[in-house]
Enzyme design. Sequence first.
Site, PDB file in Angstrom:
ATOM      1  N   CYS A 152       0.865  -1.182   0.000  1.00 54.15           N
ATOM      2  CA  CYS A 152       0.000   0.000   0.000  1.00 54.15           C
ATOM      3  C   CYS A 152       0.901   1.232   0.000  1.00 54.15           C
ATOM      4  O   CYS A 152       2.124   1.121  -0.061  1.00 54.15           O
ATOM      5  CB  CYS A 152      -0.948   0.005   1.203  1.00 54.15           C
ATOM      6  SG  CYS A 152      -0.127   0.172   2.803  1.00 54.15           S
TER       7      CYS A 152
ATOM      8  N   HIS B  50       6.051 -38.985  16.991  1.00 52.34           N
ATOM      9  CA  HIS B  50       6.525 -38.802  15.631  1.00 52.34           C
ATOM     10  C   HIS B  50       8.001 -39.157  15.587  1.00 52.34           C
ATOM     11  O   HIS B  50       8.622 -39.443  16.614  1.00 52.34           O
ATOM     12  CB  HIS B  50       6.310 -37.359  15.178  1.00 52.34           C
ATOM     13  CG  HIS B  50       6.852 -36.331  16.130  1.00 52.34           C
ATOM     14  ND1 HIS B  50       6.142 -35.903  17.229  1.00 52.34           N
ATOM     15  CD2 HIS B  50       8.036 -35.670  16.163  1.00 52.34           C
ATOM     16  CE1 HIS B  50       6.854 -35.003  17.893  1.00 52.34           C
ATOM     17  NE2 HIS B  50       8.014 -34.856  17.272  1.00 52.34           N
TER      18      HIS B  50
END
Length: 625
Positions: free
Chosen positions: A386, A545
């Site tokens: 912007c 994991h």
Amino acid sequence: MKTDVVNQTSQEGVRVKIQRFGRFLSGMVMPNIGAFIAWGLITALFIPTGWVPNEKLSSLVGPMILYLLPLLIGYTGGKLVSGIRGGVIGAVATMGVVVGVDIPMFIGAMIMGPLGGYVIKKFDKAIEGKIPEGFEMLINNFSAGIMGMVLAILAYLGIGPLVLGLNNALKAGVEVIVNAGLLPLASLFIEPGKILFLNNAINHGVLSPLGLQEAKEIGKSIFFLLETNPGPGLGILLAYWVFSKGMSKQSAPGAIIIHFLGGIHEIYFPYVLMKPILVLAVIAGGASGVFTFSILGAGLVATPSPGSIFALLAMTPKGGFIPVILGVIVSATVSFLVASFFIKRSGTEEDLDKAKERVKELKNKKEDKKVEIKKADNVNKIVFACDAGMGSSAMGASRLRNRINKNGLDIEVVNSSIEEIPSDADIVISHKSLTERAKVVAPNAEHISIDDFINSPVYDELISKLKRNKGGETDNTDKKESDNNVLKKENIKLQLESVDKYEAIKIAGQLLVDGGYVSSDYIDDMKEREEKLTTYIGKGIAIPHGTESSKENVNKSGIVVLQFPNGVDFGDGNTAYLVIGIAGKGKEHLQILSNLATVLDDNDIVQKLVKTNNVDTVYEVFTSN
């Protein structure tokens, strides 16, 4: 009837032109707000009435406001029109109006900067393709030098005196209004002007130049408080929070934070437009605040950025905090009381979405077009751009960044000013009025034009296409489901009997193996990870994991969900009722963990997952996010 339509169209055109003019003024000022703040802090600290008076350091104040700040504005104005070359000419031309006067020439800079850029742009276009080979640098340099000289002389002899006369006339008129005690009436124009998005034209075109001149003379100015006062908007939002109902009540607290702390006025405009009568509330709040500022002698040393309470306090001079704070409190209180009366009296819940649409209409918006992303298969950086690189673009970047992270996409999302778009940007998102400028700065990027940084429908489509094209995949639905279905219903096991934690990990690992996500060695990797550091994360959940070195055993990303109603002992008094085995391909390992943390952060969701005996319920929780 036809005449009425023509008049309405004409008025709409005038309003849009004023908005564009205000945006252009903002584009000259906002990128230099840091310099204004630097000057303001030096003023607040070191002038004779400052916090730590210092005669030597206070000598910076005059040259900065007389020369540095106008030259920066002139350079930025020229650059907006014709790039860096235009910026240089704009700064040289601005010097012509700066020299020989003892007032800050901000209005002169706003004229000469863009004029310098415009002149050099027209000249460059006129000689394009006509310069003999080998003379390019010579002609470019001398043309810029000659035009800069001519414009500086023109500004010094003609435009400077004209602007000085205009400035003195404005100053005299304002002094009459102030001396007559009529300054609070300015809220009749300023507060509705905000709602109509004319605040940039009002603030940067009139109030800031007047305020800077007054601040130079007496060390502070009330003009910096007229448009930036967050009190009227705060009162509106508080009234909705206390007395409204439905979506407007629920959304008001978040809007208060964005408006009052973040300084983004636009967030409260839809709340006024839901009940247009509330414009009386912001006018009353603004006028009462200005009246309080006036009688208590409140003022700021420089333009705050962009108008939050923090910005106001940062620009408040020594001994001036109480008047500024009281003015904000009074304006918020009056706005709150007036708005409360109308909100309670209506007794009906307005449609906030419709009000937001009206905001779009006021900003001359249309629905965002469907976006075509050509580079969706190789996107590493998305830039929101912007004018100033803050405010709305920062909010847009934050919203999309959260969505990007939530969807497991490894893409950097940043915000910047139009002129500072990074060269490695793959996609640039900008307001449709700024996209052409963005294309000049970043010609190799994919450009997306939007109307609303906060609630653009483009974001949904962009996320969808980025996910679909991640890794260069096609739109083949069957292929996606077979290759990228991270969680399958057959990998959700409920009502399992309690076992040892390593047995639970083995069950989870075997499901990952059977699903083709990992090789059989991954099960040992999961056990090794558990031995080094527990994967219990709290709330009755464990997420086993593999280790960092086990990535070579992962074929594709996937998760499995095991439910143990009576729990699994994970040591140290921790009992897991949900054991979620995961495998992540590449960087997706950490992203899956992040996504799971987001889903499982809600205690109610966790309890539902622990107690349910319905596979579809579990599947829906994990796949809907």
